[in-house]
Design a protein around this motif. Structure first.
Motif, mmCIF file in Angstrom:
data_model
loop_
_atom_site.group_PDB
_atom_site.id
_atom_site.type_symbol
_atom_site.label_atom_id
_atom_site.label_comp_id
_atom_site.label_asym_id
_atom_site.label_seq_id
_atom_site.Cartn_x
_atom_site.Cartn_y
_atom_site.Cartn_z
ATOM 1 N N ILE A 220 0.870 -1.176 0.000
ATOM 2 C CA ILE A 220 0.000 0.000 0.000
ATOM 3 C C ILE A 220 0.909 1.229 0.000
ATOM 4 C CG2 ILE A 220 -1.711 1.318 1.306
ATOM 5 C CD1 ILE A 220 -2.827 -1.272 2.339
ATOM 6 N N HIS A 221 0.613 2.138 -0.916
ATOM 7 C CA HIS A 221 1.398 3.367 -1.011
ATOM 8 C C HIS A 221 0.504 4.548 -0.678
ATOM 9 C CE1 HIS A 221 4.281 0.979 -3.363
ATOM 10 N NE2 HIS A 221 3.226 0.518 -4.017
ATOM 11 N N ILE A 222 1.059 5.498 0.016
ATOM 12 C CA ILE A 222 0.316 6.720 0.296
ATOM 13 C C ILE A 222 0.906 7.844 -0.549
ATOM 14 C CG2 ILE A 222 -0.442 8.360 2.070
ATOM 15 C CD1 ILE A 222 -1.436 5.476 2.541
ATOM 16 N N MET A 223 0.020 8.458 -1.338
ATOM 17 C CA MET A 223 0.471 9.578 -2.163
ATOM 18 C C MET A 223 0.055 10.880 -1.510
ATOM 19 S SD MET A 223 0.103 10.162 -6.223
ATOM 20 C CE MET A 223 1.628 9.536 -6.795
ATOM 21 N N GLU A 224 0.984 11.819 -1.526
ATOM 22 C CA GLU A 224 0.711 13.111 -0.922
ATOM 23 C C GLU A 224 1.437 14.169 -1.739
ATOM 24 O OE1 GLU A 224 0.949 13.218 3.491
ATOM 25 O OE2 GLU A 224 2.202 14.968 3.159
ATOM 26 N N ASN A 225 0.712 15.160 -2.176
ATOM 27 C CA ASN A 225 1.313 16.272 -2.915
ATOM 28 C C ASN A 225 2.277 15.813 -4.022
ATOM 29 O OD1 ASN A 225 1.880 18.909 -3.614
ATOM 30 N ND2 ASN A 225 3.443 19.163 -2.013
ATOM 31 N N GLY A 226 1.812 14.859 -4.824
ATOM 32 C CA GLY A 226 2.577 14.458 -5.996
ATOM 33 C C GLY A 226 3.750 13.530 -5.747
ATOM 34 N N ARG A 227 3.792 12.930 -4.556
ATOM 35 C CA ARG A 227 4.862 11.971 -4.250
ATOM 36 C C ARG A 227 4.287 10.789 -3.480
ATOM 37 N NH1 ARG A 227 7.619 16.516 -2.286
ATOM 38 N NH2 ARG A 227 9.165 17.210 -3.809
ATOM 39 N N ILE A 228 4.954 9.656 -3.586
ATOM 40 C CA ILE A 228 4.621 8.549 -2.692
ATOM 41 C C ILE A 228 5.454 8.737 -1.435
ATOM 42 C CG2 ILE A 228 4.834 6.057 -2.345
ATOM 43 C CD1 ILE A 228 3.917 5.777 -5.299
ATOM 44 N N VAL A 229 4.765 9.016 -0.348
ATOM 45 C CA VAL A 229 5.479 9.393 0.870
ATOM 46 C C VAL A 229 5.631 8.236 1.848
ATOM 47 C CG1 VAL A 229 4.853 11.834 0.718
ATOM 48 C CG2 VAL A 229 3.350 10.246 1.966
ATOM 49 N N LYS A 230 4.868 7.173 1.592
ATOM 50 C CA LYS A 230 4.988 6.024 2.482
ATOM 51 C C LYS A 230 4.558 4.765 1.749
ATOM 52 C CE LYS A 230 4.174 4.782 7.264
ATOM 53 N NZ LYS A 230 5.325 5.226 8.029
ATOM 54 N N THR A 231 5.265 3.668 2.000
ATOM 55 C CA THR A 231 4.907 2.374 1.424
ATOM 56 C C THR A 231 4.947 1.342 2.537
ATOM 57 O OG1 THR A 231 5.740 2.886 -0.785
ATOM 58 C CG2 THR A 231 5.683 0.569 -0.173
ATOM 59 N N GLY A 232 3.960 0.488 2.534
ATOM 60 C CA GLY A 232 3.960 -0.539 3.568
ATOM 61 C C GLY A 232 2.991 -1.641 3.215
ATOM 62 N N ASP A 233 2.642 -2.448 4.190
ATOM 63 C CA ASP A 233 1.689 -3.521 3.942
ATOM 64 C C ASP A 233 0.322 -3.105 4.464
ATOM 65 O OD1 ASP A 233 1.847 -3.775 6.662
ATOM 66 O OD2 ASP A 233 3.004 -5.635 6.615
ATOM 67 N N ILE A 234 -0.544 -4.057 4.617
ATOM 68 C CA ILE A 234 -1.925 -3.809 5.011
ATOM 69 C C ILE A 234 -2.036 -3.050 6.344
ATOM 70 C CG2 ILE A 234 -2.195 -6.070 6.147
ATOM 71 C CD1 ILE A 234 -4.819 -4.880 3.744
ATOM 72 N N SER A 235 -0.990 -3.112 7.158
ATOM 73 C CA SER A 235 -1.057 -2.428 8.456
ATOM 74 C C SER A 235 -1.198 -0.912 8.285
ATOM 75 C CB SER A 235 0.155 -2.773 9.314
ATOM 76 O OG SER A 235 1.328 -2.339 8.678
ATOM 77 N N ILE A 236 -0.672 -0.368 7.183
ATOM 78 C CA ILE A 236 -0.841 1.067 6.901
ATOM 79 C C ILE A 236 -2.329 1.399 6.831
ATOM 80 C CG2 ILE A 236 -0.701 2.811 5.097
ATOM 81 C CD1 ILE A 236 1.990 2.152 4.497
ATOM 82 N N ALA A 237 -3.064 0.512 6.159
ATOM 83 C CA ALA A 237 -4.495 0.751 5.987
ATOM 84 C C ALA A 237 -5.199 0.781 7.333
ATOM 85 C CB ALA A 237 -5.094 -0.310 5.082
ATOM 86 N N LYS A 238 -4.703 -0.023 8.238
ATOM 87 C CA LYS A 238 -5.347 -0.078 9.555
ATOM 88 C C LYS A 238 -5.092 1.201 10.356
ATOM 89 C CE LYS A 238 -5.996 -4.919 9.374
ATOM 90 N NZ LYS A 238 -5.148 -6.105 9.146
ATOM 91 N N VAL A 239 -3.879 1.710 10.249
ATOM 92 C CA VAL A 239 -3.572 2.991 10.906
ATOM 93 C C VAL A 239 -4.436 4.095 10.292
ATOM 94 C CG1 VAL A 239 -1.765 4.715 11.348
ATOM 95 C CG2 VAL A 239 -1.198 2.274 11.402
#
Ligand code: ADP
Ligand code: MG
Ligand code: MG
Length: 251
Positions: A220-239
């Motif tokens: 799972i990647h989190i995009m913010e302001n035109g960049r991928i700022v974080k990558t992780g597994d399903i635990s990101i989704a839970k946070v």
């Protein structure tokens, strides 16, 4: 095996030169499922549109390698023939063209480019019928004009049908789950799962964690302001579910 490697990709809106992508990095290997999440306006749709070669955007930096080739040197048609597929967040209606004719044409055009024999209407119907079941789509939607008067769910199913017909090595699905009730969501997820093999990969954009109950991503990647700022597994989704984007913000 490496499928897609995006390095420091920057892009602006062609007309206004407004920067949208500001250094995106992403690596997709064969058989992986990637999910991109992020607030509205963070650049998710732009990212996948840039990858398929959408003319609204201009690349200003970075590189994209797809199957070992420079993707940015390929025109949109070549990218599609090479197995890159994108479903649109808002699928377009095509008045005056029946859905099955449209799909048959798209399929034949692809076959021509690959040097394979085309299918006539009867053969094509035989090819597409089992795929209707995969997406749980009513057969009469084949004879209606493309997306015209389709409900939100029907449009999304139709996008997946298109994917099933054309096939893809990398399917990029932009908010394929938005506006779906839970049954339609399950159908779409099941269809996507059914299309997955150890060779092909999926990149999904979603706002909704409920999709992840049906499809398990590798990343799972989190995009913010035109960049991928974080990558992780399903635990990101839970946070994310508990605390919102600010808990995993890169800034
Ligand atoms: P997301 O899919 O994450 O919601 P988008 O990639 O659609 O974000 O858009 C990112 C930003 O770029 C938004 O502010 C949007 O308004 C702007 N944008 C994207 N494409 C265009 C365009 N063709 N013309 C003008 N603005 C655009
Ligand atoms: Mg959006
Ligand atoms: Mg979007």
């Amino acid at each position: 095996e490496l499928l897609l490697e995006v390095k420091d990709l920057s892009a602006v809106i062609a007309e206004s030169k407004q920067p949208i992508l500001k250094g995106v990095n992403l690596t997709v290997r064969e058989g992986e499922v990637h999910v991109v999440m992020g607030k509205n306006g963070s650049g998710k749709s732009t990212f996948v549109k840039v990858l398929v070669g959408h003319p609204d955007y201009e690349i200003t930096g970075g590189s994209v390698t797809y199957k070992g080739q420079d993707l940015l040197e390929m025109d949109p048609e070549e990218r599609a023939v090479a197995g890159l597929f994108m479903s649109f967040q808002s699928p377009v209606e095509i008045p005056g063209v029946s859905n099955i004719d449209f799909l048959n044409m798209a399929y034949n055009s692809r076959r021509r480019k690959l040097g394979q024999p085309e299918l006539g209407p009867i053969e094509f119907y035989g090819y597409i019928a089992p795929k209707l079941e995969l997406v749980n789509m009513k057969v009469d939607l084949l004879n209606r004009n493309v997306n015209e008067g389709f409900s939100g769910g029907e449009k999304k199913r139709n996008e997946i049908l298109q994917l099933a017909v054309l096939g893809a090595d990398l399917a990029m699905l932009d908010e394929i789950d938005s506006g779906l009730d839970v049954d339609a969501l399950r159908d779409v997820a099941k269809a996507v799962n059914g299309l997955l093999t150890s060779k092909n990969s999926v990149l999904m954009i979603t706002h909704y964690l409920r999709l992840l109950e049906f499809i398990t991503p590798n990343y799972i990647h989190i995009m913010e302001n035109g960049r991928i700022v974080k990558t992780g597994d399903i635990s990101i989704a839970k946070v994310l579910e508990k605390e919102g984007y600010k808990a995993i913000s890169g800034t």
